[in-house]
Design a protein around this motif. Structure first.
Motif, PDB file in Angstrom:
ATOM      1  N   VAL B  52      -8.755  -8.266  -1.104  1.00  0.00           N
ATOM      2  CA  VAL B  52      -8.569  -9.368  -0.343  1.00  0.00           C
ATOM      3  C   VAL B  52      -9.980  -9.877   0.286  1.00  0.00           C
ATOM      4  O   VAL B  52     -10.352  -9.303   1.244  1.00  0.00           O
ATOM      5  CB  VAL B  52      -7.565  -9.333   0.704  1.00  0.00           C
ATOM      6  N   GLY B  53     -10.603 -10.735  -0.263  1.00  0.00           N
ATOM      7  CA  GLY B  53     -11.992 -11.200   0.377  1.00  0.00           C
ATOM      8  C   GLY B  53     -12.928 -10.008   0.467  1.00  0.00           C
ATOM      9  O   GLY B  53     -13.009  -9.402  -0.540  1.00  0.00           O
ATOM     10  N   PRO B  54     -13.392  -9.655   1.634  1.00  0.00           N
ATOM     11  CA  PRO B  54     -14.228  -8.553   1.448  1.00  0.00           C
ATOM     12  C   PRO B  54     -13.580  -7.216   1.640  1.00  0.00           C
ATOM     13  O   PRO B  54     -14.443  -6.118   1.794  1.00  0.00           O
ATOM     14  CB  PRO B  54     -14.845  -8.827   3.187  1.00  0.00           C
ATOM     15  N   VAL B  55     -12.327  -7.196   1.646  1.00  0.00           N
ATOM     16  CA  VAL B  55     -11.568  -5.912   1.808  1.00  0.00           C
ATOM     17  C   VAL B  55     -11.079  -5.592   0.390  1.00  0.00           C
ATOM     18  O   VAL B  55     -10.438  -6.109  -0.306  1.00  0.00           O
ATOM     19  CB  VAL B  55     -10.542  -5.935   2.728  1.00  0.00           C
ATOM     20  N   SER B  56     -11.455  -4.315  -0.154  1.00  0.00           N
ATOM     21  CA  SER B  56     -10.966  -3.860  -1.380  1.00  0.00           C
ATOM     22  C   SER B  56     -10.647  -2.521  -1.181  1.00  0.00           C
ATOM     23  O   SER B  56     -11.549  -1.786  -0.897  1.00  0.00           O
ATOM     24  CB  SER B  56     -11.685  -4.057  -2.427  1.00  0.00           C
ATOM     25  N   ALA B  57      -9.303  -1.989  -1.619  1.00  0.00           N
ATOM     26  CA  ALA B  57      -9.180  -0.451  -1.328  1.00  0.00           C
ATOM     27  C   ALA B  57      -7.761  -0.280  -2.199  1.00  0.00           C
ATOM     28  O   ALA B  57      -6.932  -1.337  -2.543  1.00  0.00           O
ATOM     29  CB  ALA B  57      -8.923  -0.498   0.137  1.00  0.00           C
ATOM     30  N   ASN B  58      -7.457   1.125  -2.308  1.00  0.00           N
ATOM     31  CA  ASN B  58      -6.301   1.415  -3.073  1.00  0.00           C
ATOM     32  C   ASN B  58      -5.209   1.630  -1.934  1.00  0.00           C
ATOM     33  O   ASN B  58      -5.393   2.202  -0.885  1.00  0.00           O
ATOM     34  CB  ASN B  58      -6.531   2.752  -3.709  1.00  0.00           C
ATOM     35  N   PHE B  59      -4.024   1.025  -2.202  1.00  0.00           N
ATOM     36  CA  PHE B  59      -2.878   1.592  -1.661  1.00  0.00           C
ATOM     37  C   PHE B  59      -1.933   2.102  -2.541  1.00  0.00           C
ATOM     38  O   PHE B  59      -1.772   1.886  -3.572  1.00  0.00           O
ATOM     39  CB  PHE B  59      -2.122   0.187  -1.104  1.00  0.00           C
ATOM     40  N   SER B  60      -1.235   3.469  -1.686  1.00  0.00           N
ATOM     41  CA  SER B  60      -0.288   4.013  -2.441  1.00  0.00           C
ATOM     42  C   SER B  60       1.113   3.992  -1.633  1.00  0.00           C
ATOM     43  O   SER B  60       1.036   3.768  -0.474  1.00  0.00           O
ATOM     44  CB  SER B  60      -0.590   5.547  -2.470  1.00  0.00           C
ATOM     45  N   ALA B 111       6.482  -9.816   4.887  1.00  0.00           N
ATOM     46  CA  ALA B 111       5.489  -8.675   4.827  1.00  0.00           C
ATOM     47  C   ALA B 111       4.899  -8.638   6.099  1.00  0.00           C
ATOM     48  O   ALA B 111       4.404  -9.547   6.927  1.00  0.00           O
ATOM     49  CB  ALA B 111       4.553  -8.921   3.762  1.00  0.00           C
ATOM     50  N   ASN B 112       4.642  -7.418   6.555  1.00  0.00           N
ATOM     51  CA  ASN B 112       3.980  -7.075   7.761  1.00  0.00           C
ATOM     52  C   ASN B 112       2.820  -6.316   7.291  1.00  0.00           C
ATOM     53  O   ASN B 112       2.777  -5.181   6.494  1.00  0.00           O
ATOM     54  CB  ASN B 112       5.093  -6.166   8.355  1.00  0.00           C
ATOM     55  N   ILE B 113       1.623  -6.584   7.754  1.00  0.00           N
ATOM     56  CA  ILE B 113       0.262  -6.407   7.242  1.00  0.00           C
ATOM     57  C   ILE B 113      -0.546  -5.808   8.538  1.00  0.00           C
ATOM     58  O   ILE B 113      -0.662  -6.334   9.453  1.00  0.00           O
ATOM     59  CB  ILE B 113      -0.593  -7.304   6.416  1.00  0.00           C
ATOM     60  N   GLY B 114      -0.994  -4.735   8.300  1.00  0.00           N
ATOM     61  CA  GLY B 114      -1.956  -3.946   9.405  1.00  0.00           C
ATOM     62  C   GLY B 114      -3.195  -3.401   9.044  1.00  0.00           C
ATOM     63  O   GLY B 114      -3.520  -3.349   7.787  1.00  0.00           O
ATOM     64  N   GLY B 115      -4.104  -3.120   9.960  1.00  0.00           N
ATOM     65  CA  GLY B 115      -5.384  -2.537   9.629  1.00  0.00           C
ATOM     66  C   GLY B 115      -6.420  -3.540   9.159  1.00  0.00           C
ATOM     67  O   GLY B 115      -6.176  -4.516   9.503  1.00  0.00           O
ATOM     68  N   THR B 116      -7.522  -3.030   8.625  1.00  0.00           N
ATOM     69  CA  THR B 116      -8.359  -3.771   8.008  1.00  0.00           C
ATOM     70  C   THR B 116      -8.073  -4.998   7.388  1.00  0.00           C
ATOM     71  O   THR B 116      -8.590  -6.001   7.529  1.00  0.00           O
ATOM     72  CB  THR B 116      -9.580  -3.046   7.156  1.00  0.00           C
ATOM     73  N   LEU B 117      -6.966  -4.598   6.194  1.00  0.00           N
ATOM     74  CA  LEU B 117      -6.573  -5.980   5.643  1.00  0.00           C
ATOM     75  C   LEU B 117      -6.162  -7.144   6.590  1.00  0.00           C
ATOM     76  O   LEU B 117      -6.415  -8.241   6.200  1.00  0.00           O
ATOM     77  CB  LEU B 117      -5.195  -5.356   4.954  1.00  0.00           C
ATOM     78  N   ALA B 118      -5.560  -6.738   7.898  1.00  0.00           N
ATOM     79  CA  ALA B 118      -5.181  -8.053   8.722  1.00  0.00           C
ATOM     80  C   ALA B 118      -6.324  -8.339   9.479  1.00  0.00           C
ATOM     81  O   ALA B 118      -6.457  -9.597   9.537  1.00  0.00           O
ATOM     82  CB  ALA B 118      -4.235  -7.441   9.603  1.00  0.00           C
TER      83      ALA B 118
END
Lengths: 160, 151, 784
Positions: B52-60, B111-118
């Motif tokens: 998402v934009g500048p954020v890319s990460a794996n979610f498990s 959806a409830n989104i938190g952390g860097t993603l938010a």
């Protein structure tokens, strides 16, 4: 261990050969590997402009570039301008007009303005404001920075 | 974040519903899905790479199917977390039989989104979610086309 | 008072190092053997911690240690109250729930620290975050201030019966009685949104334990090095002499860097002592947004009661103030709000109540403006609403109620942040306002400019407001002035510096007293081994408190120069002349003794000095005012706004300011311009947005918009309305100016936007207006 890549970078006229990680930011490389601490990091995401340097003569944000991308390129930082004993005319105008307070953003402004004034030696106020629109200063409200650029432009063009 | 939308599948309701219970199909359709394992009839474990934009990460995380009313409706409960934050969501999915071997899927959810993603990515989340749904449905259409035509 | 240097626009002495990249900021400091800390922060705003497993992180090469709350054992405890609440206000309630250094059991805001990773590099330390497994049970977040206040709300602190952090009521006169007599009563609810200090340099901390000498050396970009020293020595059980705090060059403060008892200043010294290695932490921008304190965020319920002619009979303001998850900084901000609501006007009856509330958000502490902006906004807006309701112009209603010079000093009866009843000391509030009207050409604008623009299809609006700036509160500051044997002068103070030109302005005061060149005075700030007493850099108090201490200390040194010279020259003191850098017998320039030589004589290596005489040309002085001072002024703004895009363009801005005597007008203008840009940003661009789950949605400069060079007014005029300061509070007549500029832009700009849309009857009830929110206001009235 992390893989290291050899790079050769010319910074302020001096050639440096170093081994770096692929992910090392150019800003961190300049500051912590080469000890050129005048380049400041304010946001790490390319908005504030404090880390602006010249990359082959062009003003760019060193926090948005990896050190490996600088391989074979020429970089100039604020350390290449003047010294405390012998300020660059733009630095002189900054102190004459009180264009800095905490000074943290100042190197970024200077490095943005050096190529700007080379390209446009007699800028209008609007042009100056446009030129520094990518640099954030929290202290001055920009008024005196604009004054300083006018002042420097005048003095530098007289010299020529 | 609220999500809502619909998609028309060119297949009978049972076939569409069945596809939604097939981890291979879902895994193949969701962009960035690295792993999707069926734990039991209604629980899946998944690893998903999101950008998402500048954020890319794996979610498990886990995906559960509840309130299943085959082939009419199902509720999806998603919980995932990773280095860039967490996502928790509930999606209500309805399959409407339009009678002409087509099925209208309608979904609503939150959806409830938190952390860097938010904190860094929120500006882009809506459009990323939209494009993700679009890709998923396009891929499902293809999968469906293959399966339905084979039959 | 004007001297050779004092009062003149002297160029700054500190600039050359800053301009050439030679100044050292916190991240520029490297100590051999240093390790790097990174803080794993909570993604959740409110949650119970079930388990934090760091075992995998410890296995990562380059990771030296990882700590969670459990690892600190008994060392973990909630921090002290950095600013206690005033006990002087009867009936006030305050629930102290102070910051914890690292979350234990419960997470109370998104960004609270869960683990500290110590590694060979910051890159590795952050890599290790991926190895840490955090298991939590998330809880509903407390975000909305008014809902949080209700008894039914989820609790931020489970051991309290509600989310009430404080309840303080102050009243002068009797508002309800006044209301009964009023012809008009106007009531409104207004929002003042949450903004960040956003200094360009983030926070940073380097702790280095010297096990051999048992000394902790700390470099920190703090506004309050002595508070850091106190808290570190208390926490580690060290004598204060064992803790040396040094402030390097600091890249802006604006309030949040005054905060202590955060993870860095509590835990890093402890870790450094454990590992016997220097530990450095430098915040990144996202951390700064998430976890460095911020401010504003109030909801005001105001009522104003007036006579038919516009005379104010009474004012009532019950406001909710967000303190965030903890309240270590006491009530400085809302008390500032209470004092500033009525600080411009004749308000015979005033009722005000603070409802300070805990939420699942970062802690609120002062940011430039610090509660003053909120109070001034509330009053100025209510005057606008009342004027509209009564068919008066916003100018008439202010003229009628603004305090005149002959009404001051005036005790308002409201207790302020310094725990002392507020006294408006001096100034010409009405005069400031009239000057501002002239400078902005108010009459011409109304009669000619605006109607002409209207005919051309352009919307222009004007706003003119008054403001005060509570400044220079106690308790005290101090300094030491020393003449060296080289003739150079050193001044040391515990006060720290973040760009305010302290190295120049204090030198100006001293240079005049000792008749030396200003560049021969070296000012050392914020080093606890040089000067160990003081409170900190806040509330526009440097020039007044440290400046006055510099005057007093240099006067003492001056007296010593005369007494020492009298002996050395063998003439009475009145025959001694202090020339530039030397003393001589009046009329006999040949007798001159350089100041450095005199300094050596004052500290003889053999022989005796007389009993009662202190050696050296050196003196220490402290200064504390009986109460804070009050700067004052007015601001006018003319803006144009496009109806389609709703983007306001600031065509002209005027500020009239009375900050008392100016040490250096160049610096004063810089402070005002910087403050104004912050006020403009706060009004039109900046906003910290938390969603209903307590997630901060604006944790980067991509979403938190800072004002840029192109956002500034096309014309900005500064008028100093204090040729002769009437302030008698301190010997220099200085009030202070650090926050003035940030206070009035909000109400002035909002008034001007309303004026531009006067035909539509737009009424704006908040700060922080984006073009889309202005568009929203327009749509709202169109749908009516």
């Amino acid at each position: 261990m992390k893989k290291l890549f050899p790079i050769t970078v010319t910074v302020n006229g001096k050639v440096y050969e170093r081994q770096v990680e692929a992910r090392l930011l150019l800003s961190d490389f300049l500051r912590h590997d080469l000890g050129l601490l005048g380049t400041h990091v304010g946001c790490e995401h390319g908005i504030c402009g404090a880390c602006t340097i010249l990359f082959d003569g062009e003003a760019v944000r060193s926090c948005l570039i990896f050190a490996v991308q600088a391989n074979g390129h020429e970089i100039r930082t604020v350390e290449s301008l003047g010294t405390p004993e012998n300020l660059h005319p733009l630095q002189q105008s900054f102190t004459d007009k009180h264009a800095l307070q905490c000074g943290f953003c100042t190197p970024g402004f200077l490095m943005t303005l050096v190529p700007f004034l080379e390209e446009n030696p007699t800028p209008t106020e609007d042009e100056i404001r446009e030129a520094i629109d990518g640099n954030i200063c929290r202290c001055t409200g920009y008024e005196k920075i604009v004054e300083a650029v006018h002042d420097a432009a005048e003095k530098m063009s007289q010299k020529k | 974040m609220k999500v809502e939308g619909e998609h028309l599948f060119k297949a009978p309701r049972e076939v569409v519903y069945e596809m939604f219970n097939d981890p291979d199909a879902l895994g193949a359709a969701v962009p960035g899905m690295q792993k999707m394992i069926k734990l039991d009839e209604s629980h899946y474990e998944a690893v998903l790479g999101i950008r998402v934009g500048p954020v890319s990460a794996n979610f498990s995380g886990n995906l559960s199917l509840t309130d299943e009313v085959p082939p009419e409706s199902v509720t999806l409960v998603i919980e995932g977390k990773g280095g860039a934050g967490f996502v928790k969501g509930v999606g209500y999915v309805k399959f409407e039989d339009l009678g002409d071997e087509t099925t209208l899927l309608k979904y609503t959810g939150e959806a409830n989104i938190g952390g860097t993603l938010a904190s860094v990515g929120q500006r882009m989340i809506d459009s990323v979610a939209k494009s993700m749904f679009k890709t998923v449905f396009e891929k499902l259409d293809k999968i469906l086309e293959e399966r339905w035509q084979k039959n | 008072m004007t001297g050779k240097y004092f009062g003149n626009p002297i160029k700054r002495l500190e600039d050359k190092q800053l301009l050439t990249g030679n100044a050292k900021y916190i991240d520029d400091i490297e100590v051999p053997g240093q390790l790097h800390a990174a803080f794993l922060r909570s993604d959740f705003a409110h949650a119970r911690i079930l388990k934090i497993d760091v075992s995998e992180a410890l296995k990562r090469p380059g990771v030296v240690a990882v700590y969670t709350a459990e690892d600190f054992g008994d060392f973990w405890k909630p921090g002290p109250l950095q600013v206690p609440p005033p006990t002087a206000i009867p009936g006030s309630k305050f629930n102290a729930r102070t910051l914890v250094p690292i979350a234990k059991d419960k997470i109370r805001y998104s960004g609270e620290v869960l683990a500290v990773v110590i590694a060979e590099s910051r890159y590795i330390a952050e890599d290790a975050f991926d190895d840490i497994i955090v298991d939590v049970e998330s809880l509903p977040a407390v975000v909305d201030l008014e809902k949080a206040w209700e008894d039914s709300s989820v609790l931020v602190h489970d051991d309290l019966p509600s989310n009430m952090a404080a309840l303080v009521t102050q009243e002068v006169g009797n508002y309800e009685e006044a209301k009964k007599k009023a012809d008009v009563v106007v009531a409104r609810r207004m929002l003042i949104e949450h903004v960040a200090g956003a200094a360009m340099e983030n926070r940073g901390f380097l702790a280095s334990w010297d096990d051999q000498n048992q000394v902790m050396t700390i470099w920190a970009n703090t506004q309050s090095p002595l508070t850091v020293r106190g808290s570190v020595s208390r926490a580690l059980g060290l004598a204060e002499s064992q803790v040396h705090v040094i402030t390097p060059a600091i890249g802006g403060g604006f309030g949040p860097k005054v905060m202590t008892s955060l993870t860095d200043d509590v835990l890093l010294p402890w870790i450094s002592k454990q590992l016997k290695r220097p530990i450095k932490w430098v915040e990144d921008r996202r951390e700064n947004f998430l976890a460095t304190t911020s401010e504003r965020d109030q909801v005001h319920h105001c009522e104003i009661a007036l006579k038919k002619d516009g005379t104010i009979l009474g004012f009532k303001d019950v406001f909710y103030h967000n303190t965030g998850a903890y309240d270590s900084y006491g009530m400085t901000v809302p008390l500032n709000t209470q004092t500033h609501i009525i600080s411009n006007y004749r308000v015979p009856n005033f009722y005000t109540q603070i409802r300070m509330v805990f939420t699942n958000q970062m802690v609120v502490t002062p940011v430039r403006g610090a509660g003053r902006s909120e109070g001034v906004f509330a009053m100025e807006r209510m005057l606008d609403f009342a004027a509209k309701e009564m068919g008066l112009s916003p100018i008439e209603i202010r003229r009628k109620n603004l305090l005149r010079a002959d009404e001051l000093p005036l005790a308002t009866g409201i207790t302020g942040q310094d725990f002392v009843k507020n006294t408006l000391d001096s100034g010409d509030y009405l005069g400031n306002f009239e000057k501002c009207l002239q400078a902005i050409e108010y009459d011409k604008f109304i009669k000619e400019t605006q109607p002409k623009a209207q005919k051309e299809g352009k919307r222009l609006g004007i706003g003119v407001v008054a403001f005060t700036e509570g400044t220079a509160v106690g308790p005290y500051e101090g300094c030491k002035v020393t003449v060296s044997t080289s003739g150079k002068v050193t001044m040391t103070t515990g006060y720290s510096s973040q760009g305010q030109a302290h190295y120049t302005v204090f030198a100006q005061i001293i240079a005049d007293q000792l008749n030396v060149k200003v560049e021969d005075v070296k000012v050392i700030t914020g080093d606890t081994n040089h000067f160990a007493w003081g409170a900190g850099t806040f509330a526009s108090r440097g020039a007044t408190l440290v400046g006055t201490a510099a005057l007093l200390a240099s006067q003492k040194v001056r007296a010593k120069i005369f007494s020492t010279a009298s002996k050395a020259l063998g003439v009475p003191e009145d025959q001694v002349e202090l020339g530039e850098g030397s003393v001589s017998i009046k009329g006999k320039p040949d007798s001159a003794i350089p100041l450095g030589t005199l300094a050596a004589m004052a500290n003889p290596m053999r022989g005796v000095i007389e009993p009662g005489v202190e050696p050296g040309l050196e003196a220490t002085a402290y200064y504390g005012p009986p109460h804070g001072s009050t700067g004052c002024g007015a601001m006018g703004v003319i803006l144009s706004i496009d109806e389609e895009t709703c983007k306001p363009v600031l065509e002209k801005m005027v500020i009239v300011d009375d900050c008392g005597t100016m040490i250096n007008p160049l610096i004063v203008d810089g402070q005002l311009q910087g403050g104004i840009s912050m006020g403009i940003g706060n009004t039109l661009y900046e906003r910290l947005v938390y969603d209903e789950n307590g997630q901060l949605l604006t944790a980067s400069f991509m979403d938190y918009l800072m004002p840029l060079a192109t956002d500034m007014p096309k014309k900005l005029e500064i008028i100093h309305n204090h040729a002769e300061s009437s302030l008698k509070l301190n010997p220099l007549g200085i009030k202070g100016v650090g926050e003035a500029g940030a206070i009035p832009p909000g109400p002035a700009i909002v008034q001007a936007i309303e004026d531009a849309f006067a035909d539509k009857g737009v009424e704006i009830l908040e700060t922080n207006l984006s073009p889309s929110s202005i568009y929203g206001y327009l749509k709202k009235v169109e749908h009516k």
